[in-house]
Design a protein around this motif. Structure first.
Motif, short mmCIF file in Angstrom:
data_model
loop_
_atom_site.label_atom_id
_atom_site.label_comp_id
_atom_site.label_asym_id
_atom_site.label_seq_id
_atom_site.Cartn_x
_atom_site.Cartn_y
_atom_site.Cartn_z
N PHE A 1 0.86 -1.18 0.00
CA PHE A 1 0.00 0.00 0.00
C PHE A 1 0.90 1.23 0.00
N ASN A 2 0.82 2.03 -1.04
CA ASN A 2 1.53 3.32 -1.06
C ASN A 2 0.52 4.39 -0.67
N ILE A 3 0.77 5.05 0.45
CA ILE A 3 -0.20 6.04 0.94
C ILE A 3 0.36 7.44 0.73
N LEU A 4 -0.33 8.23 -0.07
CA LEU A 4 0.08 9.62 -0.28
C LEU A 4 -0.75 10.49 0.66
N THR A 5 -0.06 11.15 1.57
CA THR A 5 -0.77 11.86 2.65
C THR A 5 0.01 13.09 3.11
N LEU A 6 -0.72 14.05 3.67
CA LEU A 6 -0.06 15.19 4.31
C LEU A 6 0.22 14.87 5.78
N ALA B 1 -11.89 -7.31 -4.91
CA ALA B 1 -11.21 -7.02 -6.18
C ALA B 1 -9.84 -6.38 -5.91
N LEU B 2 -9.79 -5.45 -4.97
CA LEU B 2 -8.51 -4.78 -4.68
C LEU B 2 -7.49 -5.74 -4.07
N ALA B 3 -7.99 -6.74 -3.32
CA ALA B 3 -7.08 -7.69 -2.66
C ALA B 3 -6.34 -8.56 -3.69
N LYS B 4 -6.80 -8.57 -4.93
CA LYS B 4 -6.11 -9.36 -5.98
C LYS B 4 -4.89 -8.61 -6.54
N GLU B 5 -4.81 -7.32 -6.23
CA GLU B 5 -3.69 -6.52 -6.75
C GLU B 5 -2.42 -6.77 -5.94
N LYS B 6 -1.27 -6.50 -6.56
CA LYS B 6 0.00 -6.65 -5.82
C LYS B 6 0.37 -5.35 -5.12
N GLU B 7 -0.12 -4.25 -5.67
CA GLU B 7 0.27 -2.94 -5.16
C GLU B 7 -0.85 -1.94 -5.40
N LEU B 8 -1.09 -1.07 -4.43
CA LEU B 8 -2.11 -0.03 -4.59
C LEU B 8 -1.52 1.32 -4.19
N VAL B 9 -2.03 2.38 -4.79
CA VAL B 9 -1.69 3.73 -4.35
C VAL B 9 -2.98 4.35 -3.82
N LEU B 10 -2.92 4.89 -2.60
CA LEU B 10 -4.10 5.55 -2.02
C LEU B 10 -3.77 7.03 -1.81
N ILE B 11 -4.56 7.90 -2.43
CA ILE B 11 -4.34 9.34 -2.26
C ILE B 11 -5.34 9.88 -1.25
N CYS B 12 -4.81 10.45 -0.17
CA CYS B 12 -5.66 11.04 0.87
C CYS B 12 -5.83 12.52 0.57
N GLY B 13 -7.05 12.94 0.36
CA GLY B 13 -7.31 14.36 0.11
C GLY B 13 -7.46 15.14 1.41
N LYS B 14 -7.62 16.42 1.24
CA LYS B 14 -7.80 17.33 2.40
C LYS B 14 -8.50 18.57 1.86
N TYR B 15 -8.95 19.44 2.71
CA TYR B 15 -9.63 20.68 2.32
C TYR B 15 -10.82 20.36 1.40
N GLU B 16 -10.89 21.03 0.22
CA GLU B 16 -11.99 20.76 -0.71
C GLU B 16 -11.68 19.59 -1.64
N GLY B 17 -10.51 19.00 -1.48
CA GLY B 17 -10.15 17.87 -2.35
C GLY B 17 -8.90 18.18 -3.17
N ILE B 18 -8.71 17.43 -4.27
CA ILE B 18 -7.49 17.59 -5.07
C ILE B 18 -7.82 18.14 -6.45
#
Ligand code: SAM
Length: 250
Positions: free
Chosen positions: A3-8, A98-115
């Motif tokens: 899991f690659n988590i993009l976060t502030l 479905a996601l559990a079948k993937e080898k790698e995921l990227v999750l983008i965490c938004g903030k404020y009004e979004g991205i």
């Protein structure tokens, strides 16, 4: 699974990763969580990650350059890139499977009004909402995805524990009981102490169906329910498979 988590707020994942089942499976290297701080990719002197929206209106929007830098830093895919947003597709157990079948995921965490929409247009494969409500940022939603997906990854939880869980057969799980046998005058259903496995299984199936009818009749609209579930449903609803009181749904 990575899991690659993009976060502030990478620090907000620490306690969760140390204390949950996740901690153990990270140690066993079945799951790995790569926290990427979006701010590390903000190159102006104030390391600014947000700006006001074009067209006016309240709040701030996450700028595209730091997000793009954070995504590009992961190298070439292919991999699913998920933006967590209340405006996304509604998440559920099938989505988790479905996601559990993937080898790698990227999750983008938004903030404020979004991205900025251009990040969605260029990189995002899935926009996911964890429910019809608005959170103040995407970190809790990311934890929901990490938790629900990782417990389906082989080696994290015993296969048999997953089999009868809620949603697995299109219905909710049966009621659970543990010791003591009598609590505040309420007894454990007698069938559960008979040791008769087949009868217990049948009782659990019926109770699971009853609970689904009561709490989530919408789940019973599915056409691919097992035959024995359909049969029991027909018996108790007089043939209206999704329950007698559709109008009672809330
Ligand atoms: N202005 C956005 C809208 O109305 O759709 C809401 C932004 S919300 C305040 C800030 C961030 O929280 C979002 O960018 C998203 O990452 C996260 N978030 C809020 N609710 C969510 C939900 N139901 N599911 C997933 N993420 C959510």
């Amino acid at each position: 699974m990575i899991f690659n988590i993009l976060t502030l707020f990478p620090e907000s994942f620490q306690g969760y990763m140390d204390t949950s089942i996740l901690g153990k499976v990270i140690e066993k290297k079945i799951i790995s969580v790569n926290l990427v701080n979006i701010r590390d990719f903000a190159y102006d002197k104030h390391r600014k990650c947000d700006d006001s929206p074009y067209g006016g209106g309240p709040g701030m929007v996450l700028k595209p350059e730091p997000l793009s830098g954070a995504i590009e830093s992961l190298g070439k895919g292919p991999r699913r890139v998920i933006y967590l947003t209340p405006a996304g597709k509604l998440y559920n157990q099938q989505y988790a499977e479905a996601l559990a079948k993937e080898k790698e995921l990227v999750l983008i965490c938004g903030k404020y009004e979004g991205i900025d929409q251009r990040i969605i247009d260029q990189y995002v494969t899935d926009e996911i909402s964890i429910g019809d409500y608005v959170l103040s940022s995407g970190e809790i939603a990311a934890k929901v995805i990490i938790d629900s997906v990782s417990r389906l990854v082989s080696g994290v939880i015993k296969e048999e524990s997953l089999l009868e869980e809620s949603f697995n057969r299109g219905i909710l799980e049966y009621p659970q009981y543990t010791r003591p046998q009598v609590f505040n005058g309420r007894e454990v259903p007698e069938i559960l102490i008979t040791g008769h496995h087949a009868n217990i299984q049948e009782w659990r199936l019926k109770k699971g169906i009853e609970k689904t009818l009561k709490n989530r009749p919408d789940l019973l609209d599915r056409v691919d329910l097992d035959e024995n579930i359909k049969e029991y449903l027909n018996n108790i609803t007089g043939g209206q498979s999704n329950g007698p009181n559709k109008s009672d749904r809330s």
